[in-house]
Design a protein around this motif. Structure first.
Motif, PDB file in Angstrom:
ATOM      1  N   MET A 225       0.846  -1.164   0.000  1.00  0.00           N
ATOM      2  CA  MET A 225       0.000   0.000   0.000  1.00  0.00           C
ATOM      3  C   MET A 225       0.878   1.208   0.000  1.00  0.00           C
ATOM      4  N   GLY A 226       0.607   2.185  -0.708  1.00  0.00           N
ATOM      5  CA  GLY A 226       1.461   3.338  -0.646  1.00  0.00           C
ATOM      6  C   GLY A 226       1.073   4.346  -1.662  1.00  0.00           C
ATOM      7  N   GLY A 227       1.857   5.404  -1.805  1.00  0.00           N
ATOM      8  CA  GLY A 227       1.409   6.536  -2.566  1.00  0.00           C
ATOM      9  C   GLY A 227       2.240   6.922  -3.734  1.00  0.00           C
ATOM     10  N   GLU A 228       2.785   5.959  -4.472  1.00  0.00           N
ATOM     11  CA  GLU A 228       3.537   6.369  -5.640  1.00  0.00           C
ATOM     12  C   GLU A 228       2.700   7.222  -6.569  1.00  0.00           C
ATOM     13  N   ALA A 229       1.386   7.090  -6.478  1.00  0.00           N
ATOM     14  CA  ALA A 229       0.544   7.870  -7.359  1.00  0.00           C
ATOM     15  C   ALA A 229       0.713   9.347  -7.115  1.00  0.00           C
TER      16      ALA A 229
ATOM     17  N   VAL B 215      -6.421   6.449   5.359  1.00  0.00           N
ATOM     18  CA  VAL B 215      -5.734   5.898   4.184  1.00  0.00           C
ATOM     19  C   VAL B 215      -6.781   5.676   3.096  1.00  0.00           C
ATOM     20  N   PRO B 216      -6.381   5.748   1.822  1.00  0.00           N
ATOM     21  CA  PRO B 216      -7.343   5.492   0.748  1.00  0.00           C
ATOM     22  C   PRO B 216      -7.815   4.044   0.775  1.00  0.00           C
ATOM     23  N   ARG B 217      -9.016   3.805   0.274  1.00  0.00           N
ATOM     24  CA  ARG B 217      -9.488   2.422   0.156  1.00  0.00           C
ATOM     25  C   ARG B 217      -8.640   1.719  -0.882  1.00  0.00           C
TER      26      ARG B 217
ATOM     27  N   LEU C 204      -0.040  -6.723  -7.095  1.00  0.00           N
ATOM     28  CA  LEU C 204      -0.115  -5.271  -7.000  1.00  0.00           C
ATOM     29  C   LEU C 204      -1.167  -4.842  -5.979  1.00  0.00           C
ATOM     30  N   VAL C 205      -1.148  -3.558  -5.710  1.00  0.00           N
ATOM     31  CA  VAL C 205      -2.155  -2.943  -4.852  1.00  0.00           C
ATOM     32  C   VAL C 205      -2.908  -1.927  -5.686  1.00  0.00           C
ATOM     33  N   LEU C 206      -4.225  -1.976  -5.625  1.00  0.00           N
ATOM     34  CA  LEU C 206      -5.065  -0.972  -6.277  1.00  0.00           C
ATOM     35  C   LEU C 206      -5.576  -0.022  -5.199  1.00  0.00           C
ATOM     36  N   GLN C 207      -5.450   1.258  -5.473  1.00  0.00           N
ATOM     37  CA  GLN C 207      -5.814   2.263  -4.480  1.00  0.00           C
ATOM     38  C   GLN C 207      -6.672   3.334  -5.136  1.00  0.00           C
ATOM     39  N   GLU C 208      -7.734   3.718  -4.481  1.00  0.00           N
ATOM     40  CA  GLU C 208      -8.573   4.783  -5.025  1.00  0.00           C
ATOM     41  C   GLU C 208      -7.779   6.080  -5.127  1.00  0.00           C
ATOM     42  N   PHE C 209      -7.893   6.724  -6.275  1.00  0.00           N
ATOM     43  CA  PHE C 209      -7.227   8.000  -6.473  1.00  0.00           C
ATOM     44  C   PHE C 209      -8.090   9.100  -5.850  1.00  0.00           C
TER      45      PHE C 209
END
Length: 341
Positions: free
Chosen positions: A1-5, A150-152, A204-209
């Motif tokens: 989980m993390g924020g490379e986005a 944290v984002p979903r 991978l991890v999918l994270q809501e933008f």
């Protein structure tokens, strides 16, 4: 989980990268000569870092200031038994591999008088994006200064064809940020439509933008010290853009230290830093829960809100060389550690 986005490029441990050994900076004889006569009056910091990390962290200005304050940096040779090197007051490390973890754990058991920054098992916890943000989520921090969450997100370990159904069942909203499960890469993708999710490559991890005004806050933590800088990030995605765009867009690295947003002419509602009391409480809780003293957080403020924050990534021993005044902050931290012993 993390924020490379949303995040800047940080130093990443490359498993195949050459490791700096003692001989590259000084011979063993020189090291012993330097340490032995003055061991009582200096703080000896052994470091085990990749060549890339050594270059970015051990800059001449840091080493010079450290010498003036009575701190001596000595390279550790990972090919030799650690107990035969030193003596050290502090061991600073960021190497990968289970063998190195075992060496370090054994050393911690046999040399309790030496401070190891940081415990290998605690570091592994933040390398995995499935567990990286658990402590932030469990903390569920909310007070008069704001709320931190944290984002979903959703972990996908295999079978890309099943991703659309898994996303539906989890109720995640597009667009989604896709990141490697193991945080050894800063590459990320932004998926705009359901069909494109099949093109992603697990694990991978999918994270809501979450729209955040195109700015993130890098919160550097060195012991009890906190330093915050702004960085440019991915721009917001409107509903209109979401309906018109399709596909997966790949971003090797979203931004870098040169893309600082500190001097930019930004909307005050976007540029305002998170409240200091909120950051201090968050950092204090995470230090305790994670057992780490050297890390940074990537935080965003949800666009259109004043006090709704999300932690989107945690990095162990990040690129402190990009942090303003890191030389003074880090040397003071090392001295305080040595004194507390």
């Amino acid at each position: 989980m993390g924020g490379e986005a949303y995040k800047t490029a940080e130093e990443v441990v490359e498993e195949k990268e050459e490791v700096v050994v003692v001989g590259e900076r000084r011979t063993e004889e020189e090291m012993v000569a330097a340490v032995t006569p003055i061991k009582d009056s200096v703080v000896v910091v052994g470091y085990a870092l990749t060549s890339k990390k050594t270059k970015s962290f051990l800059q001449p200005k840091l080493e010079g200031l450290a010498r003036n304050k009575g701190i001596l940096f000595v390279a550790i040779d990972p090919t030799r038994p650690l107990c035969e090197q030193g003596p050290f007051d502090i061991v600073l490390h960021k190497l990968s591999g289970k063998e190195w973890q075992h060496i370090l754990e054994d050393y911690r058991q046999t040399h309790p008088e030496v401070t190891v920054l940081d415990p290998p098992d605690a570091i592994q916890h933040v390398y995995n994006r499935q567990s990286m943000l658990e402590d932030v989520a469990d903390l569920n921090l909310s007070d008069a200064y704001g709320k931190v969450g944290v984002p979903r997100q959703l972990v996908i370990k295999k079978d890309p064809s099943a991703i659309p159904d898994a996303v539906d069942q989890a109720g995640l909203r597009l667009p989604l940020v896709a990141k490697p499960l193991i945080a050894k890469s800063h590459e990320l993708s932004l998926a705009y439509d359901q069909f494109s999710l099949k093109k992603l490559e697990p694990p991978l991890v999918l994270q809501e933008f979450i729209n955040h005004g195109g700015v993130l806050f890098k919160v550097y933590i060195v012991g009890e010290a906190i330093k915050v800088v702004r960085r440019f990030s991915l721009p917001d995605v409107s509903k209109r853009e979401l309906s018109k765009n399709a596909g997966v867009f790949r971003f090797p690295r979203v931004s870098c230290a040169a893309a600082t947003a500190d001097e930019a002419d930004l909307d005050p509602s976007v540029a305002e830093l998170p409240p200091r009391p909120l950051l201090e409480r968050l950092a204090r809780e995470l230090r305790r829960r994670m057992g780490l003293r050297l890390f940074n957080l990537d935080m965003i403020r949800e666009h259109g809100t004043q006090d709704k924050y999300y932690v989107i990534d945690i990095n162990y021993f990040p690129g402190y060389g990009k942090m303003p005044e890191y030389e003074h902050i880090f040397t003071d931290f090392l001295l305080n550690l040595a004194r507390s012993k």
